[in-house]
Design a protein around this motif. Structure first.
Motif, PDB file in Angstrom:
ATOM      1  N   GLU A 185      11.400  31.504  29.154  1.00 54.99           N
ATOM      2  CA  GLU A 185      10.530  32.305  28.294  1.00 54.99           C
ATOM      3  C   GLU A 185      10.641  31.848  26.843  1.00 54.99           C
ATOM      4  OE1 GLU A 185      11.540  36.357  29.027  1.00 54.99           O
ATOM      5  OE2 GLU A 185      10.519  36.432  30.975  1.00 54.99           O
ATOM      6  N   ALA A 186      11.874  31.504  26.409  1.00 53.91           N
ATOM      7  CA  ALA A 186      12.072  31.019  25.040  1.00 53.91           C
ATOM      8  C   ALA A 186      11.350  29.688  24.839  1.00 53.91           C
ATOM      9  CB  ALA A 186      13.566  30.868  24.748  1.00 53.91           C
ATOM     10  N   ARG A 187      11.434  28.812  25.840  1.00 52.41           N
ATOM     11  CA  ARG A 187      10.755  27.522  25.744  1.00 52.41           C
ATOM     12  C   ARG A 187       9.233  27.703  25.711  1.00 52.41           C
ATOM     13  NH1 ARG A 187      11.712  22.144  26.549  1.00 52.41           N
ATOM     14  NH2 ARG A 187       9.968  20.927  27.349  1.00 52.41           N
ATOM     15  N   ALA A 188       8.723  28.618  26.541  1.00 49.59           N
ATOM     16  CA  ALA A 188       7.281  28.866  26.565  1.00 49.59           C
ATOM     17  C   ALA A 188       6.806  29.411  25.215  1.00 49.59           C
ATOM     18  CB  ALA A 188       6.942  29.847  27.682  1.00 49.59           C
ATOM     19  N   ALA A 189       7.608  30.289  24.613  1.00 53.82           N
ATOM     20  CA  ALA A 189       7.251  30.840  23.301  1.00 53.82           C
ATOM     21  C   ALA A 189       7.248  29.745  22.237  1.00 53.82           C
ATOM     22  CB  ALA A 189       8.226  31.951  22.925  1.00 53.82           C
ATOM     23  N   LEU A 190       8.228  28.842  22.328  1.00 51.10           N
ATOM     24  CA  LEU A 190       8.319  27.741  21.368  1.00 51.10           C
ATOM     25  C   LEU A 190       7.131  26.795  21.516  1.00 51.10           C
ATOM     26  CD1 LEU A 190      10.455  26.950  19.226  1.00 51.10           C
ATOM     27  CD2 LEU A 190      11.341  25.295  20.866  1.00 51.10           C
ATOM     28  N   GLU A 191       6.757  26.496  22.761  1.00 50.54           N
ATOM     29  CA  GLU A 191       5.605  25.624  22.994  1.00 50.54           C
ATOM     30  C   GLU A 191       4.316  26.260  22.481  1.00 50.54           C
ATOM     31  OE1 GLU A 191       5.554  24.683  27.119  1.00 50.54           O
ATOM     32  OE2 GLU A 191       7.189  23.219  26.960  1.00 50.54           O
ATOM     33  N   ALA A 192       4.184  27.576  22.687  1.00 49.22           N
ATOM     34  CA  ALA A 192       2.996  28.278  22.199  1.00 49.22           C
ATOM     35  C   ALA A 192       2.936  28.235  20.666  1.00 49.22           C
ATOM     36  CB  ALA A 192       3.005  29.722  22.688  1.00 49.22           C
ATOM     37  N   ALA A 193       4.095  28.388  20.018  1.00 50.88           N
ATOM     38  CA  ALA A 193       4.138  28.344  18.555  1.00 50.88           C
ATOM     39  C   ALA A 193       3.811  26.945  18.042  1.00 50.88           C
ATOM     40  CB  ALA A 193       5.517  28.783  18.067  1.00 50.88           C
ATOM     41  N   LEU A 194       4.256  25.912  18.765  1.00 53.17           N
ATOM     42  CA  LEU A 194       3.996  24.537  18.339  1.00 53.17           C
ATOM     43  C   LEU A 194       2.503  24.219  18.379  1.00 53.17           C
ATOM     44  CD1 LEU A 194       5.035  21.799  17.465  1.00 53.17           C
ATOM     45  CD2 LEU A 194       5.514  21.255  19.860  1.00 53.17           C
ATOM     46  N   ARG A 195       1.786  24.825  19.333  1.00 59.07           N
ATOM     47  CA  ARG A 195       0.343  24.567  19.437  1.00 59.07           C
ATOM     48  C   ARG A 195      -0.416  25.045  18.190  1.00 59.07           C
ATOM     49  NH1 ARG A 195      -1.143  22.902  24.451  1.00 59.07           N
ATOM     50  NH2 ARG A 195       0.381  23.206  26.118  1.00 59.07           N
ATOM     51  N   SER A 196       0.117  26.050  17.519  1.00 59.68           N
ATOM     52  CA  SER A 196      -0.562  26.548  16.311  1.00 59.68           C
ATOM     53  C   SER A 196       0.086  26.036  15.025  1.00 59.68           C
ATOM     54  CB  SER A 196      -0.556  28.079  16.305  1.00 59.68           C
ATOM     55  OG  SER A 196       0.776  28.572  16.321  1.00 59.68           O
ATOM     56  N   ALA A 197       1.067  25.136  15.162  1.00 61.48           N
ATOM     57  CA  ALA A 197       1.811  24.678  13.981  1.00 61.48           C
ATOM     58  C   ALA A 197       0.944  23.855  13.036  1.00 61.48           C
ATOM     59  CB  ALA A 197       3.038  23.868  14.417  1.00 61.48           C
ATOM     60  N   ILE A 198       0.025  23.052  13.575  1.00 67.32           N
ATOM     61  CA  ILE A 198      -0.817  22.226  12.708  1.00 67.32           C
ATOM     62  C   ILE A 198      -1.731  23.108  11.873  1.00 67.32           C
ATOM     63  CG2 ILE A 198      -2.652  20.485  12.653  1.00 67.32           C
ATOM     64  CD1 ILE A 198      -1.438  19.249  15.132  1.00 67.32           C
ATOM     65  N   GLY A 199      -2.403  24.049  12.559  1.00 65.29           N
ATOM     66  CA  GLY A 199      -3.300  24.944  11.830  1.00 65.29           C
ATOM     67  C   GLY A 199      -2.576  25.776  10.790  1.00 65.29           C
ATOM     68  N   ALA A 200      -1.314  26.104  11.060  1.00 64.15           N
ATOM     69  CA  ALA A 200      -0.531  26.911  10.114  1.00 64.15           C
ATOM     70  C   ALA A 200       0.166  26.056   9.063  1.00 64.15           C
ATOM     71  CB  ALA A 200       0.510  27.729  10.882  1.00 64.15           C
ATOM     72  N   GLN A 201      -0.073  24.732   9.092  1.00 64.18           N
ATOM     73  CA  GLN A 201       0.501  23.789   8.123  1.00 64.18           C
ATOM     74  C   GLN A 201       2.034  23.867   8.096  1.00 64.18           C
ATOM     75  OE1 GLN A 201      -1.573  24.636   4.411  1.00 64.18           O
ATOM     76  NE2 GLN A 201      -3.257  23.288   5.007  1.00 64.18           N
ATOM     77  N   GLN A 202       2.607  23.900   9.295  1.00 65.55           N
ATOM     78  CA  GLN A 202       4.076  23.952   9.409  1.00 65.55           C
ATOM     79  C   GLN A 202       4.695  22.570   9.670  1.00 65.55           C
ATOM     80  OE1 GLN A 202       4.687  26.760  12.567  1.00 65.55           O
ATOM     81  NE2 GLN A 202       3.872  28.494  11.416  1.00 65.55           N
ATOM     82  N   LEU A 203       3.847  21.543   9.868  1.00 70.89           N
ATOM     83  CA  LEU A 203       4.351  20.203  10.130  1.00 70.89           C
ATOM     84  C   LEU A 203       4.271  19.351   8.863  1.00 70.89           C
ATOM     85  CD1 LEU A 203       2.732  19.489  13.627  1.00 70.89           C
ATOM     86  CD2 LEU A 203       4.956  20.470  13.116  1.00 70.89           C
ATOM     87  N   ALA A 204       5.289  18.540   8.646  1.00 74.70           N
ATOM     88  CA  ALA A 204       5.324  17.689   7.453  1.00 74.70           C
ATOM     89  C   ALA A 204       5.868  16.314   7.818  1.00 74.70           C
ATOM     90  CB  ALA A 204       6.203  18.327   6.367  1.00 74.70           C
ATOM     91  N   LEU A 205       5.380  15.286   7.121  1.00 75.38           N
ATOM     92  CA  LEU A 205       5.861  13.925   7.334  1.00 75.38           C
ATOM     93  C   LEU A 205       7.092  13.645   6.478  1.00 75.38           C
ATOM     94  CD1 LEU A 205       2.551  11.848   7.492  1.00 75.38           C
ATOM     95  CD2 LEU A 205       4.276  12.038   9.291  1.00 75.38           C
ATOM     96  N   HIS A 206       8.081  13.008   7.080  1.00 76.20           N
ATOM     97  CA  HIS A 206       9.243  12.500   6.356  1.00 76.20           C
ATOM     98  C   HIS A 206       9.325  11.006   6.628  1.00 76.20           C
ATOM     99  CE1 HIS A 206      11.319  16.453   5.422  1.00 76.20           C
ATOM    100  NE2 HIS A 206      10.309  16.812   6.206  1.00 76.20           N
ATOM    101  N   TYR A 207       9.756  10.247   5.642  1.00 79.11           N
ATOM    102  CA  TYR A 207       9.800   8.794   5.794  1.00 79.11           C
ATOM    103  C   TYR A 207      11.244   8.298   5.761  1.00 79.11           C
ATOM    104  CZ  TYR A 207       4.819   9.177   5.021  1.00 79.11           C
ATOM    105  OH  TYR A 207       3.500   9.520   5.138  1.00 79.11           O
TER     106      TYR A 207
END
Length: 237
Positions: A185-207
């Motif tokens: 259930e925790a993994r499913a919740a995490l996967e669901a949150a990741l699907r909306s991460a781009i729209g919520a601008q939670q992802l960032a590039l590091h070099y």
């Protein structure tokens, strides 16, 4: 009278295998979960055939149907009077055993024996379309006592256990494990949150700088990182 009997069979029995269908199973489950003896254990075994799609795709639906009928007969013989055998639909079957021991450990052993009987029964070869077919199954087992679960939750737990059996390599059985359920259930919740991460601008590039043997910059590795508002930085692992 004949019409009434025909309507009853259509309502409560699977026309292909003549086993009780999902509707009759649900009724029997609710009766078992509301039984007056609160100490007696029951067990629900959810059975999924491992290679049915291959048989269906390679030999056709008619042979697939004959194979399901063979499996239904084998399961009925294996269960005897120990359990109700029903077909949920597709290649999924259910065994519902109600008269297990009041001691949890002994009830678990009885359910384990039933699961092994199921695996043995499904594995018996059958000759169809001029060739010998051998099947296997993944079985999820969930013990219960009256008054502790709903029918929906019982099926859900058995389904979780069945997928654990498939993950273990198939042709296996697994008992429902609440710890693994929480992890899933925790993994499913995490996967669901990741699907909306781009729209919520939670992802960032590091070099990450790349250098040669003389420690001279020759390029960079681009890494995508997830900064969750509640969980903080989420590891790629």
């Amino acid at each position: 009278a004949d019409s009434a009997q025909a309507v009853h069979r259509l309502a409560y029995f699977d026309p292909l295998t003549e086993l009780p269908n999902r509707t009759q199973l649900r009724r029997t489950m609710e009766q078992a979960l509301q039984a007056s003896d609160k100490n007696a254990h029951g067990a629900l075994l959810l059975i999924d055939l491992d290679n049915f799609k291959t048989i269906n795709d390679s030999l056709g639906h008619e042979i697939g149907d004959q194979h399901l009928q063979h499996v239904a007969r084998q399961l009925r013989d294996a269960a005897g009077d120990q359990a109700l055998v029903a077909r949920l639909g597709g290649d999924e079957f259910v065994l519902l055993a109600q008269a297990l021991d009041s001691d949890e450990q002994r009830a678990q052993e009885q359910a384990r024996t039933l699961a092994l009987q199921v695996l043995t029964a499904v594995a018996r070869p059958v000759r169809l379309a001029g060739r010998q077919l051998q099947s296997s199954a993944s079985v999820g087992v969930c013990l219960f006592r009256p008054g502790t679960l709903s029918g929906k939750e019982l099926l859900k737990r058995a389904d979780t256990a069945m997928y654990q059996a498939k993950s273990a390599g198939r042709s296996a059985y697994r008992f429902y494990d609440p710890v693994l359920q929480a992890q899933q259930e925790a993994r499913a919740a995490l996967e669901a949150a990741l699907r909306s991460a781009i729209g919520a601008q939670q992802l960032a590039l590091h070099y990450q700088l790349q250098v040669d043997a003389q420690r001279q910059p020759i390029g960079v590795e681009a890494l995508l990182r997830w900064q969750h508002p509640l969980h903080g930085p989420v590891s790629p692992a």
